[in-house]
Design an enzyme around this catalytic site. Sequence first.
Site, PDB file in Angstrom:
ATOM      1  N   HIS A 175     -28.645 -15.761  14.819  1.00  0.00           N
ATOM      2  CA  HIS A 175     -30.101 -15.835  14.616  1.00  0.00           C
ATOM      3  C   HIS A 175     -30.511 -17.208  14.078  1.00  0.00           C
ATOM      4  CE1 HIS A 175     -29.834 -11.204  14.071  1.00  0.00           C
ATOM      5  NE2 HIS A 175     -29.596 -11.576  15.307  1.00  0.00           N
ATOM      6  N   ASP A 228     -30.588 -13.243  20.525  1.00  0.00           N
ATOM      7  CA  ASP A 228     -29.130 -13.354  20.416  1.00  0.00           C
ATOM      8  C   ASP A 228     -28.575 -14.293  21.490  1.00  0.00           C
ATOM      9  OD1 ASP A 228     -28.862 -11.637  18.264  1.00  0.00           O
ATOM     10  OD2 ASP A 228     -28.347  -9.894  19.484  1.00  0.00           O
ATOM     11  N   HIS A 279     -22.918 -10.592  23.152  1.00  0.00           N
ATOM     12  CA  HIS A 279     -22.312 -11.807  22.607  1.00  0.00           C
ATOM     13  C   HIS A 279     -21.073 -12.234  23.402  1.00  0.00           C
ATOM     14  CE1 HIS A 279     -25.012 -11.940  19.280  1.00  0.00           C
ATOM     15  NE2 HIS A 279     -24.640 -10.760  18.835  1.00  0.00           N
TER      16      HIS A 279
END
Length: 310
Positions: free
Chosen positions: A77, A240, A263
């Site tokens: 973030h 993200d 991710h």
Amino acid sequence: MKQTTINKSFSISGIALHSGLDTTVTVKPSGEDTGIVFIRSDIAGSPHIPALTSSVVATSYATTLGVDGVTVATVEHLMAALYGMGVDNAVVMVNGPEIPILDGSAVAFTELIDDVGIRKLDAARKYIVIKKPIKVSEGDKHIYLYPSENMEMSIDYRIDFAHPFLAKQSFSSPFSKDVFRREVVRARTFGFLKDVEMLKANGLARGGGLNNAVVIGDDDILNEEGLRFPDEFVRHKVLDFMGDIALLGHHIIGRFEAYRSGHNMNHRLAVKLLKSQGRFEFSTTGRKKGGSVYVVKPGVPAYVGGAVTA
Ligand SMILES: [Zn+2]
């Protein structure tokens, strides 16, 4: 376009999502071509961890960077805030193993960057310009990255969780500081109630709560205040994604299409891109009509899709 850094330092403290520890980050100005560098101020010798794809050591439930066994977790973030606000160079001191989660979004980081301001440095910003498509996939999940006809960065992100409350959502927009600030930074981390026990049993989400995450139950969310956007979930996935892509160390001129990414896949794309000689080139100037390489379109409605389809 020149490289940038922040005008002066800022600090912020809070609980970290996975470790549950209280940590403080201090972000400081730095010089051209230094990029973003994390420093673990609580460890003897203050080890440096460059915020680069090559430093990524874990991608489960957060992105963790590390060098020689020294790590800093949940960087995404803050990285998204620095990238989205156009900060190329900064030092990030942190006195523990994880960045604070704050309210689960990047809004506090973004406001602090706004408060201290950004200044230009002498060196030109170096962009990664995509010349040929680069793709990663796993089952039906994928990220495709194409050259941009408009010489800008754009993102088309779709999610589908096959859940009664959270099914299909999409976000599609050229990417600019305005779009980032208006449409993305306030979107919070989210998770499913059914996963919370599993996460805690694995030593994760120790600092998680309704003040820093949207928690999704069987057919509704548990947060009394409701959502910040009807499609807050896909917007957070975009946040993200930005944070992970920021680890390339350069702004991207290209068109991203992501479907059910996370991710790990974001990282795989970055690794593949950096290995794909001939599919991208570095550029400091625009190649279209001699103009700016980074086309920002103020006033263009950013948000295209995104209804919650139960
Ligand atoms: Zn996140």
